[in-house]
Design an enzyme around this catalytic site. Structure first.
Site, PDB file in Angstrom:
ATOM      1  N   GLY A 322      34.147  37.519  36.929  1.00 27.27           N
ATOM      2  CA  GLY A 322      34.492  38.854  37.379  1.00 27.27           C
ATOM      3  C   GLY A 322      33.245  39.711  37.557  1.00 27.27           C
ATOM      4  N   SER A 323      33.397  41.009  37.308  1.00 21.88           N
ATOM      5  CA  SER A 323      32.314  41.958  37.604  1.00 21.88           C
ATOM      6  C   SER A 323      31.117  41.837  36.676  1.00 21.88           C
ATOM      7  CB  SER A 323      32.865  43.387  37.561  1.00 21.88           C
ATOM      8  OG  SER A 323      33.792  43.582  38.613  1.00 21.88           O
ATOM      9  N   THR A 324      31.219  41.068  35.587  1.00 18.93           N
ATOM     10  CA  THR A 324      30.015  40.850  34.776  1.00 18.93           C
ATOM     11  C   THR A 324      28.948  40.122  35.584  1.00 18.93           C
ATOM     12  OG1 THR A 324      30.815  38.728  33.888  1.00 18.93           O
ATOM     13  CG2 THR A 324      31.368  40.724  32.643  1.00 18.93           C
TER      14      THR A 324
END
Length: 618
Positions: A322-324
């Site tokens: 995801g956005s990590t």
């Protein structure tokens, strides 16, 4: 006259001849029997006599003790009375019948015993029962005294593994279970017998050669009732070595408490050297349950559990980050010159690319976004555009440099490498060409990108420390029971990507604002006394749709995974924490407060003590 001719009655003269004939025949038979026993069967009978007069016993070695960095005992031993069967003490045709009767009499699982009999090939003793009761012990000893040297059951006192922290850190420690036939055939397990316990997962498996110790041997002369007369020869056992970990169990307990009943994982590393400070995989299990054969019902229950308690989620489970992952896309774009920090892109809530509409998590959009705001607000549209311009091969290059798509090298077995895709990977793996839409998905940590929580922790630790990728290390030290240090690990630097410090500072400043400024997605990880830098991530199990359902309206397996990756203090990091909560919703709502709780515990515990990494154990 005729009567005299047909009278066959003995005469006094004929009797001695008859006696001599009988004696000669008996002597010949006896001589033949003696010749057969001495010449034909002599060696076999002599060996059988030796076996009955002298018995050899193993002296088990105590397994090494495992400590955390402050001296808390994580794995130790207690005595166990175990029942062994010696097939070599019986004739071949007697073995199975005796084993079957013994299993009935002493309440032993015959199927387990029969399997171990096959592994022993009838040549070596094997364990048929572990940790027997005192009542059974007395019963077997009585039989032993009654039947003497032909009684093939033997009691041996060995140690059995005990885990004082119960389910805490079970996936890291691993467990000991019955050695399998595959291992029994390997040279390094030549001293093991069927039914012996061996490290099967985690540290117990990875450090088996150090923990197991060395068996001793004892030869004893016994009488006809199997009672020992004297010891003929003895070689003492050597206890296994002790392990001292980098792990802090109080911090691990805090991580488990913060995670609660959710399925997922928590990893905490020291970014300065790669030391593993805490790891937790949820739900957990009791390692001690594997010291005995597990019933099919219990095993099936573990396998069927939808939360998969036996799976080490921080090493063996792979998820879209995801956005990590946007940190990697940002670094790739900055280093390649594609991303200009102050340049803006407009987010309307979606971006039409070709025939597809790629949506942002903010349905109404974020407006104009630059790099800093794109990270703080976690704008998907900004990273779609920057990722497309940067290109998948460059993004993949920086992803691999920070540890994605390869094993971290942690000293626990079973780690998976994950996937850091590029054009070549897709052609080789899927026999398909790379599409522009694949790049957009990869840029925000979706699509083909698959990572473990440990990999995310290693990557964020490297961002925190200025670009040094360290191998995560669980065990700090190995020592003999007397305290002599056998091995002491130093930090192992795997890679040091050539990253412009100014670009890293841009990323770190943005990550600090994710947590510490209003509107940042990670404010629930904020601490009052320490500045935290971090990044939220919501890993989509299903794509973002026009009609968006609340997580509570979805099936469990369709809900998003919640991520949060962070480090603190932001200006001089000494701990990096990653939280992955399976099927739990948004990273900022679920994972960020868990990470904040772990950080809070770390700094509270830090004030109370100093680490002791060298122990002298008894």
């Amino acid at each position: 006259m005729l009567e005299e001719m047909t009278d066959f009655s003995e005469t006094p003269e004929s009797r001695p001849k008859l006696y001599y004939s009988v004696l000669i025949i008996a002597f010949v038979i006896l001589a033949a029997k003696l010749w057969y026993l001495q010449i034909i069967q002599g060696a076999e009978l002599q060996e059988k006599s030796k076996r009955q007069a002298v018995r050899e016993y193993r002296i088990p070695a105590a397994r090494g003790i495992i400590y955390d960095r402050y001296g808390a005992i994580l794995a130790e031993n207690r005595p166990s009375f175990n029942l062994f069967f010696h097939p070599e003490w019986l004739e071949k045709e007697e073995r199975m019948d005796f084993l079957k009767k013994a299993c009935v009499e002493f309440e032993v699982d015959y199927n387990v015993a029969k399997r171990r009999m096959a592994s022993s090939e009838g040549k070596r003793p094997f364990k048929i029962a572990t940790d027997i009761s005192r009542a059974m012990l007395a019963k077997i000893e009585t039989r032993n005294m009654t039947y003497g040297p032909r009684y093939p059951l033997e009691i041996q006192v060995e140690s059995i593994r005990v885990y004082p922290k119960k389910e805490l850190a079970a996936h890291m420690l691993g467990y000991c279970a019955e050695i399998d036939r595959k291992r029994l055939k390997l040279p390094k397990y030549e001293d093991y017998l069927p039914g012996d316990l061996v490290g099967k997962t985690g540290i117990e498996e990875a450090y088996e050669e150090y923990l197991a110790g060395q068996l001793g041997r004892k030869k004893v002369e016994v009488n006809a009732r199997n009672a020992p007369i004297k010891t003929l020869e003895i070689e003492q056992a050597r206890a296994g070595m002790n392990l001292i970990l980098n792990v802090d169990m109080k911090l691990t307990k805090a991580a488990a408490r913060a995670m609660g009943q959710r399925a997922g994982a928590v990893v905490a590393l020291d970014p300065r050297d790669g030391s593993v400070l805490a790891v937790h995989s949820s739900p957990s299990f009791s390692p001690e349950m594997f010291s005995h054969p597990i019933s099919n019902e219990v095993w099936q229950g573990l396998i069927d559990n939808k939360m998969h308690p036996l799976s080490n989620k921080y090493l063996q489970n792979l998820y879209p980050p995801g956005s990590t992952f946007k940190v990697i896309t940002a670094l790739a774009g900055l280093e390649s010159g594609v991303i200009k920090p102050k340049a803006t892109e407009y987010c309307s809530g979606s971006w039409k690319f070709g025939r597809r509409l790629f949506r942002c998590h903010a349905k109404k959009g974020h407006g104009f976004m630059n790099l800093h705001l794109g990270i703080v607000k976690s704008c998907d549209v900004y990273f779609y555009k920057m990722g497309f311009e940067t290109g998948i091969d460059v993004i993949s290059e920086y992803g691999k440099a920070f540890g994605f798509g390869r094993k971290t090298g942690i000293d626990i077995v079973g780690e998976k490498a994950g996937v850091m895709p590029n054009k070549e990977w897709k052609i080789e793996t899927l026999k398909e060409r790379w599409l522009p839409g694949d790049t957009l998905n990869a840029a925000i940590g979706q699509g083909y990108v698959q990572v473990s929580p440990m990999q995310v922790a290693v990557a964020y630790a490297a961002v925190a420390n200025g670009g040094k990728v360290f191998q995560p290390q669980v065990v700090h030290q190995i020592s003999r029971p007397g305290g002599e240090i056998v091995r002491d690990w130093s930090p192992e630097l795997l890679r040091e990507p050539n990253i412009n410090p100014a670009n890293l500072k841009l990323i770190i400043d943005a990550l600090a604002d994710v947590v510490n400024t209003p509107g940042g997605t990670g404010t629930k990880a904020k601490l009052s006394s320490v500045k935290v830098a971090g990044k939220t991530g919501t890993s989509q199990v299903r794509g973002i749709r026009a009609v968006r359902l609340h997580w509570s309206q979805m099936k469990y397996e369709h809900r998003d995974h919640a991520w949060f990756a962070c480090f603190a203090p932001a200006e001089n990091p000494e701990i990096a924490v990653v939280v992955l909560a399976e099927h739990s919703g948004h990273g900022g709502t679920v994972a960020a407060p868990i990470a904040g709780s772990v950080l809070k515990s770390y700094f509270r515990l830090k004030k109370q003590r100093r680490p002791v990494k060298t122990l002298t154990s008894p």
